[in-house]
Design an enzyme around this catalytic site. Structure first.
Site, short mmCIF file in Angstrom:
data_model
loop_
_atom_site.label_atom_id
_atom_site.label_comp_id
_atom_site.label_asym_id
_atom_site.label_seq_id
_atom_site.Cartn_x
_atom_site.Cartn_y
_atom_site.Cartn_z
CG ASP A 106 -2.31 0.61 0.85
OD1 ASP A 106 -2.31 1.72 0.29
OD2 ASP A 106 -3.34 -0.01 1.13
CG HIS A 143 -4.13 2.47 -2.61
ND1 HIS A 143 -4.09 3.22 -1.47
CD2 HIS A 143 -5.44 2.41 -2.98
CE1 HIS A 143 -5.33 3.59 -1.14
NE2 HIS A 143 -6.16 3.13 -2.05
CD GLU A 150 -9.68 4.17 -1.95
OE1 GLU A 150 -10.63 4.61 -1.29
OE2 GLU A 150 -8.61 3.79 -1.42
#
Ligand code: ACM
Ligand code: ZN
Length: 312
Positions: free
Chosen positions: A16, A81, A141
């Protein structure tokens, strides 16, 4: 504990923005520096919070799970990410300057062949550690502002005849899926992979309660779906937000889907994002007892789903 409750898949979110958690031989800085966060959200001291799994440890865990009939699905989240990667290797992002944008971090640059090469190299090493069919690309995202301004991204869009940055994301995901398929693997992605065009073969992991059309859309398209809507299945939320009752009551086979669509619902999952979970005892507290409700739901509601498909 998972085996005791008949949970047969462990989805391992290995990378991440704040940390890269898996050793990759070709790119040592991913773990030398990428595994340790510089902000101080949890740690107090900059640079002291983090860690990663060696390949040996990963193999041990996969083996430990296999003995208990649990498959492990690795996730290397891309093209968003992945600040922990692009901050440590040049040429992976659109511009040299990387960090947090309006909402999310700067993504990988799908316009640069070198960035795709990096992704394939990383995944080659990851795939060698995980013997199972499924791999998880992430795909959630992604802040696409840089892609709009980047000459390489714009060149890719033009060369591939894409309509814009949404389709550029799909192009990247499809490129990676082709790579996985060539290695005999099947790809899972978070439900954002629907936007800009879903391939026929990818499995969609639905997490966005606010995008409820993802499930009817993906299943109508003939794609498999795994349910993990944040409410109630993000167990990193407390019980006021995601209660045991909500988990038990969740309908994995809604009547609004046809029997053929319902047959594409292949699983349900709970997620524990450990960002705000500082200890093992807190982790167990967040899992239990809700995980029992999850297991019962999975093995009742979903059995019904496959029966319905058989009847048809
Ligand atoms: C996610 O929670 N961003 C998948
Ligand atoms: Zn770019």
């Amino acid at each position: 504990l998972a085996a005791l409750h008949n949970l047969n898949v462990f989805h391992w979110h290995l990378t991440d923005d704040q940390g890269w958690r898996i050793e990759i031989d070709a790119y040592p800085r991913l773990t030398e520096t990428g595994a340790f966060r510089r902000d101080t959200t949890l740690a107090g001291e900059p640079g002291t919070f983090g860690g990663y799994y060696t390949k040996r440890q990963i193999r041990d865990i996969v083996e430990y799970a296999a003995r208990r009939y649990i498959e492990v699905v690795p996730e290397i989240d891309m093209p968003g990410h992945c600040l922990s990667a692009i901050a440590n290797y040049e040429g992976l992002s659109c511009f040299d300057q990387v960090g947090w944008g309006k909402v999310f971090t700067s993504p990988l640059c799908p316009g640069k062949d070198a960035a795709l090469e990096f992704c394939r190299n990383v995944w080659s090493e990851v795939i060698a550690l995980f013997p199972y069919e499924y791999v998880h690309i992430g795909g959630d995202e992604v802040e696409k502002d840089n892609w709009r301004k980047c000459a390489d991204c714009q060149r890719r869009i033009a060369q591939q005849g894409l309509k814009g940055v949404e389709e550029l994301q799909s192009w990247f995901i499809h490129e990676m899926e082709r790579f996985f398929n060539a290695k005999g693997r099947r790809m899972i992605g978070w439900d954002e992979i629907i936007e800009g065009g879903l391939s026929k073969t990818s499995t969609v992991m639905w997490w966005r309660n606010w995008a409820p059309q993802s499930v009817p859309e993906a299943t109508a398209h003939g794609n498999d779906v795994i349910y993990t809507p944040a409410t109630p299945f993000y167990f990193s939320q407390n019980e006021e937000k995601s209660s045991m009752r909500q988990v038990y009551d969740y309908d994995l086979a809604p009547a609004s889907l046809s029997a053929a669509q319902r047959a594409h619902i292949i699983g349900v999952q709970a997620n524990l994002w450990a960002e705000g979970i500082p200890s093992r005892s807190r982790m167990l507290y967040m899992y239990f007892p809700r995980i029992l409700a999850l297991a019962e739901l999975a093995w009742t509601c979903l059995l019904y789903t496959s029966d319905a498909a058989d009847d048809k």
